[in-house]
Design a protein around this motif. Structure first.
Motif, PDB file in Angstrom:
ATOM      1  N   TYR A  23       1.264   8.125 -10.975  1.00  0.00           N
ATOM      2  CA  TYR A  23       1.136   6.873 -11.954  1.00  0.00           C
ATOM      3  C   TYR A  23       0.346   6.117 -11.196  1.00  0.00           C
ATOM      4  O   TYR A  23       0.304   5.918  -9.725  1.00  0.00           O
ATOM      5  N   GLU A  24      -0.510   5.330 -11.837  1.00  0.00           N
ATOM      6  CA  GLU A  24      -1.251   4.326 -11.209  1.00  0.00           C
ATOM      7  C   GLU A  24      -0.640   3.000 -11.191  1.00  0.00           C
ATOM      8  O   GLU A  24      -0.215   2.549 -12.399  1.00  0.00           O
ATOM      9  N   PRO A  25      -0.232   2.263 -10.251  1.00  0.00           N
ATOM     10  CA  PRO A  25       0.636   1.100 -10.097  1.00  0.00           C
ATOM     11  C   PRO A  25      -0.228  -0.296 -10.140  1.00  0.00           C
ATOM     12  O   PRO A  25      -1.572  -0.359 -10.402  1.00  0.00           O
ATOM     13  N   ALA A  26       0.374  -1.333 -10.482  1.00  0.00           N
ATOM     14  CA  ALA A  26      -0.257  -2.421 -10.605  1.00  0.00           C
ATOM     15  C   ALA A  26       0.612  -3.499  -9.847  1.00  0.00           C
ATOM     16  O   ALA A  26       1.912  -3.651 -10.376  1.00  0.00           O
ATOM     17  N   LEU A  27       0.139  -4.375  -9.171  1.00  0.00           N
ATOM     18  CA  LEU A  27       0.929  -5.315  -8.435  1.00  0.00           C
ATOM     19  C   LEU A  27       0.895  -6.471  -9.380  1.00  0.00           C
ATOM     20  O   LEU A  27       0.089  -7.049  -9.845  1.00  0.00           O
TER      21      LEU A  27
ATOM     22  N   TRP B 101     -11.757 -10.283 -11.548  1.00  0.00           N
ATOM     23  CA  TRP B 101     -10.991  -8.876 -11.047  1.00  0.00           C
ATOM     24  C   TRP B 101     -11.059  -7.875 -11.947  1.00  0.00           C
ATOM     25  O   TRP B 101     -10.302  -6.950 -11.839  1.00  0.00           O
ATOM     26  N   ALA B 102     -12.014  -7.991 -12.828  1.00  0.00           N
ATOM     27  CA  ALA B 102     -12.219  -6.882 -13.787  1.00  0.00           C
ATOM     28  C   ALA B 102     -11.918  -5.456 -13.289  1.00  0.00           C
ATOM     29  O   ALA B 102     -11.235  -4.591 -13.919  1.00  0.00           O
ATOM     30  N   GLY B 103     -12.570  -4.967 -12.060  1.00  0.00           N
ATOM     31  CA  GLY B 103     -12.486  -3.969 -11.455  1.00  0.00           C
ATOM     32  C   GLY B 103     -11.392  -3.463 -10.959  1.00  0.00           C
ATOM     33  O   GLY B 103     -10.924  -2.178 -10.637  1.00  0.00           O
ATOM     34  N   ARG B 104     -10.352  -4.312 -10.728  1.00  0.00           N
ATOM     35  CA  ARG B 104      -9.064  -4.034 -10.439  1.00  0.00           C
ATOM     36  C   ARG B 104      -7.928  -4.016 -11.267  1.00  0.00           C
ATOM     37  O   ARG B 104      -6.741  -3.759 -10.842  1.00  0.00           O
ATOM     38  N   ILE B 105      -8.060  -4.607 -12.406  1.00  0.00           N
ATOM     39  CA  ILE B 105      -6.923  -4.728 -13.254  1.00  0.00           C
ATOM     40  C   ILE B 105      -6.636  -3.592 -14.080  1.00  0.00           C
ATOM     41  O   ILE B 105      -7.534  -2.963 -14.699  1.00  0.00           O
ATOM     42  N   THR B 106      -5.425  -2.912 -13.829  1.00  0.00           N
ATOM     43  CA  THR B 106      -4.840  -2.041 -14.475  1.00  0.00           C
ATOM     44  C   THR B 106      -3.714  -2.197 -15.657  1.00  0.00           C
ATOM     45  O   THR B 106      -3.472  -1.142 -16.192  1.00  0.00           O
ATOM     46  N   GLN B 107      -3.293  -3.475 -15.793  1.00  0.00           N
ATOM     47  CA  GLN B 107      -2.512  -3.981 -16.612  1.00  0.00           C
ATOM     48  C   GLN B 107      -2.537  -5.492 -16.923  1.00  0.00           C
ATOM     49  O   GLN B 107      -2.867  -5.986 -15.904  1.00  0.00           O
ATOM     50  N   VAL B 108      -2.308  -5.706 -18.181  1.00  0.00           N
ATOM     51  CA  VAL B 108      -2.411  -7.046 -18.568  1.00  0.00           C
ATOM     52  C   VAL B 108      -1.159  -7.480 -19.281  1.00  0.00           C
ATOM     53  O   VAL B 108      -0.505  -6.946 -20.182  1.00  0.00           O
ATOM     54  N   HIS B 109      -0.547  -8.886 -18.738  1.00  0.00           N
ATOM     55  CA  HIS B 109       0.796  -9.468 -19.564  1.00  0.00           C
ATOM     56  C   HIS B 109      -0.145 -10.455 -20.134  1.00  0.00           C
ATOM     57  O   HIS B 109      -0.278 -11.500 -19.248  1.00  0.00           O
ATOM     58  N   VAL B 110       0.285 -10.788 -21.234  1.00  0.00           N
ATOM     59  CA  VAL B 110      -0.241 -11.877 -21.904  1.00  0.00           C
ATOM     60  C   VAL B 110       0.978 -12.912 -22.374  1.00  0.00           C
ATOM     61  O   VAL B 110       1.714 -12.374 -23.006  1.00  0.00           O
ATOM     62  N   LYS B 111       1.021 -13.908 -21.824  1.00  0.00           N
ATOM     63  CA  LYS B 111       2.060 -15.107 -22.077  1.00  0.00           C
ATOM     64  C   LYS B 111       1.326 -16.271 -21.965  1.00  0.00           C
ATOM     65  O   LYS B 111       0.373 -16.529 -21.241  1.00  0.00           O
ATOM     66  N   ASP B 112       1.838 -17.259 -22.671  1.00  0.00           N
ATOM     67  CA  ASP B 112       1.199 -18.921 -22.909  1.00  0.00           C
ATOM     68  C   ASP B 112       2.129 -19.585 -21.676  1.00  0.00           C
ATOM     69  O   ASP B 112       3.176 -19.228 -21.246  1.00  0.00           O
ATOM     70  N   GLY B 113       1.734 -20.655 -21.508  1.00  0.00           N
ATOM     71  CA  GLY B 113       2.262 -21.636 -20.394  1.00  0.00           C
ATOM     72  C   GLY B 113       2.213 -23.079 -20.775  1.00  0.00           C
ATOM     73  O   GLY B 113       1.063 -23.379 -21.508  1.00  0.00           O
ATOM     74  N   SER B 114       3.229 -23.851 -20.455  1.00  0.00           N
ATOM     75  CA  SER B 114       2.982 -25.216 -20.528  1.00  0.00           C
ATOM     76  C   SER B 114       2.985 -26.084 -19.367  1.00  0.00           C
ATOM     77  O   SER B 114       3.794 -26.187 -18.702  1.00  0.00           O
ATOM     78  N   HIS B 115       1.686 -26.553 -19.090  1.00  0.00           N
ATOM     79  CA  HIS B 115       1.536 -27.558 -17.853  1.00  0.00           C
ATOM     80  C   HIS B 115       2.336 -28.747 -18.021  1.00  0.00           C
ATOM     81  O   HIS B 115       3.086 -29.351 -16.885  1.00  0.00           O
ATOM     82  N   ARG B 116       2.567 -29.445 -19.232  1.00  0.00           N
ATOM     83  CA  ARG B 116       3.539 -30.604 -19.237  1.00  0.00           C
ATOM     84  C   ARG B 116       4.970 -30.135 -18.757  1.00  0.00           C
ATOM     85  O   ARG B 116       5.646 -31.094 -18.034  1.00  0.00           O
ATOM     86  N   LEU B 117       5.538 -29.066 -19.180  1.00  0.00           N
ATOM     87  CA  LEU B 117       6.951 -28.713 -18.942  1.00  0.00           C
ATOM     88  C   LEU B 117       6.997 -28.393 -17.339  1.00  0.00           C
ATOM     89  O   LEU B 117       7.904 -28.715 -16.537  1.00  0.00           O
TER      90      LEU B 117
ATOM     91  N   GLY C  98      -4.063  -1.565  -7.861  1.00  0.00           N
ATOM     92  CA  GLY C  98      -4.332  -2.380  -8.820  1.00  0.00           C
ATOM     93  C   GLY C  98      -3.496  -3.530  -9.388  1.00  0.00           C
ATOM     94  O   GLY C  98      -2.503  -4.008  -8.610  1.00  0.00           O
ATOM     95  N   LEU C  99      -3.878  -4.417 -10.085  1.00  0.00           N
ATOM     96  CA  LEU C  99      -3.564  -5.740 -10.421  1.00  0.00           C
ATOM     97  C   LEU C  99      -3.033  -5.691 -11.880  1.00  0.00           C
ATOM     98  O   LEU C  99      -3.948  -5.429 -12.816  1.00  0.00           O
ATOM     99  N   CYS C 100      -1.740  -6.282 -12.046  1.00  0.00           N
ATOM    100  CA  CYS C 100      -1.247  -6.589 -13.285  1.00  0.00           C
ATOM    101  C   CYS C 100      -1.422  -7.804 -13.502  1.00  0.00           C
ATOM    102  O   CYS C 100      -0.854  -9.004 -12.866  1.00  0.00           O
TER     103      CYS C 100
ATOM    104  N   GLN D  29       1.065  -1.187   0.069  1.00  0.00           N
ATOM    105  CA  GLN D  29       0.047   0.116  -0.097  1.00  0.00           C
ATOM    106  C   GLN D  29       0.955   1.040  -0.023  1.00  0.00           C
ATOM    107  O   GLN D  29       0.547   2.166  -0.660  1.00  0.00           O
ATOM    108  N   ALA D  30       1.827   1.018   0.973  1.00  0.00           N
ATOM    109  CA  ALA D  30       2.686   2.467   0.783  1.00  0.00           C
ATOM    110  C   ALA D  30       3.379   2.613  -0.537  1.00  0.00           C
ATOM    111  O   ALA D  30       3.531   3.663  -1.017  1.00  0.00           O
ATOM    112  N   ALA D  31       3.997   1.427  -1.119  1.00  0.00           N
ATOM    113  CA  ALA D  31       4.446   1.816  -2.570  1.00  0.00           C
ATOM    114  C   ALA D  31       3.427   2.140  -3.485  1.00  0.00           C
ATOM    115  O   ALA D  31       3.769   3.102  -4.344  1.00  0.00           O
ATOM    116  N   ALA D  32       2.154   1.758  -3.540  1.00  0.00           N
ATOM    117  CA  ALA D  32       1.071   2.243  -4.257  1.00  0.00           C
ATOM    118  C   ALA D  32       0.843   3.617  -3.982  1.00  0.00           C
ATOM    119  O   ALA D  32       0.565   4.451  -5.001  1.00  0.00           O
TER     120      ALA D  32
END
Length: 280
Positions: free
Chosen positions: A142-146, A192-208, A170-172, A131-134
């Motif tokens: 600037y509006e932050p995102a955790l 969490w739509a009301g808290r999301i202020t940035q989105v990082h899109v990446k894929d992931g492999s459950h097998r690995l 906010g949430l990244c 909270q202090a960092a935000a």
């Protein structure tokens, strides 16, 4: 196109292994040229001092990682000072400080919800630090995102929920890190739509991930593959983002020795094409 003013898409130095290398695996100007040439609108900061903010080839600065400070705000302020020097951005697309929770050795050794996180007694003090960092970010304009992250104190959906309850940050939302921590990115984007202020899109492999290893070893084996090559429901993610306006940062966390730079560059161009094929 309808979404041109709703989303802007950025690339990121982490996709080229910059954060993981002792020295940068390629000059910043070369990376900027690769991402600008591929058609990205922006770029993440990378380690402070890596990018030349006067030579971004028309790219905007989308954001930048800053660890949640345990003491003073010197490191966070250094990132915000760089934001102050970034090219002017349209309203709603200013760079986001992406606040990083502390790494936990046991979780780096066994990422994906396989190791304990903070104890209940540790959460109030940690939330107060966040909270202090935000608040500091907002004081600077600037509006932050955790940023939740494998191997860190905020990894699982339950921990994200707890942090959102204890703070107003906010949430990244990072689709790859959430996916591999056992979460559902499509549900999360809605919940969490009301808290999301940035989105990082990446894929992931459950097998690995199931093969085991440290987070670094998994990254070296490609646990974050190109978009469409892993287990992420990418069409579902884009559909769940319909009400979101802001930066989408495409990331594919890797190690510099994992693959040649030319192959990584080709992946980043293919990732953007994949988004466009799905209607971005």
């Amino acid at each position: 196109m309808r979404l041109e003013t709703q989303w802007l898409v950025a690339g990121a130095p982490v996709s080229f292994g910059v954060f993981e290398a002792g020295a940068a695996p390629l000059p910043a100007g070369e990376m900027v040229a690769i991402l600008a040439g591929a058609g990205y609108a922006g770029i993440d900061l990378g380690p402070p001092g890596y990018l030349d903010l006067d030579r971004l080839d028309g790219l905007l600065l989308a954001g930048g990682w800053a660890d949640v400070p345990a003491g003073d705000f010197a490191d966070l302020d250094a990132v915000l000072d760089l934001f102050d020097r970034a090219p002017a951005a349209p309203a709603g697309f200013e760079p986001r400080p992406t606040l990083g929770p502390p790494g936990l050795p046991a979780r780096f050794a066994a990422p994906g919800g396989n190791a304990p996180g903070l104890g209940r007694a540790d959460w109030p003090a940690f939330a107060a630090q966040v909270q202090a960092a935000a608040d500091r970010c907002r004081e600077r304009g600037y509006e932050p995102a955790l940023h939740h992250h494998l191997g860190h104190a905020v990894e699982t959906t339950e921990e994200i929920d707890r942090l959102l309850e204890l703070t107003d940050v906010g949430l990244c939302l990072d689709t790859g890190h959430l996916l591999l921590a056992g979460g559902d990115p499509v549900e999360a984007l809605r919940d969490w739509a009301g808290r999301i202020t940035q989105v990082h899109v990446k894929d992931g492999s459950h097998r690995l991930l199931a093969e085991g290893g440290t987070l670094r070893e998994l990254m070296g084996r490609g646990v974050f593959p190109p978009l469409g090559a892993g287990d992420l429901d990418l069409p579902g993610v884009l559909g769940a983002l319909d009400g979101y306006r802001g930066w989408i940062v495409v990331e594919q966390d890797t190690l510099p020795a994992h693959r040649p730079t030319a192959d990584i560059a080709a992946d980043q161009a293919a990732n953007l094409r994949k988004l466009k094929e799905l209607g971005l």
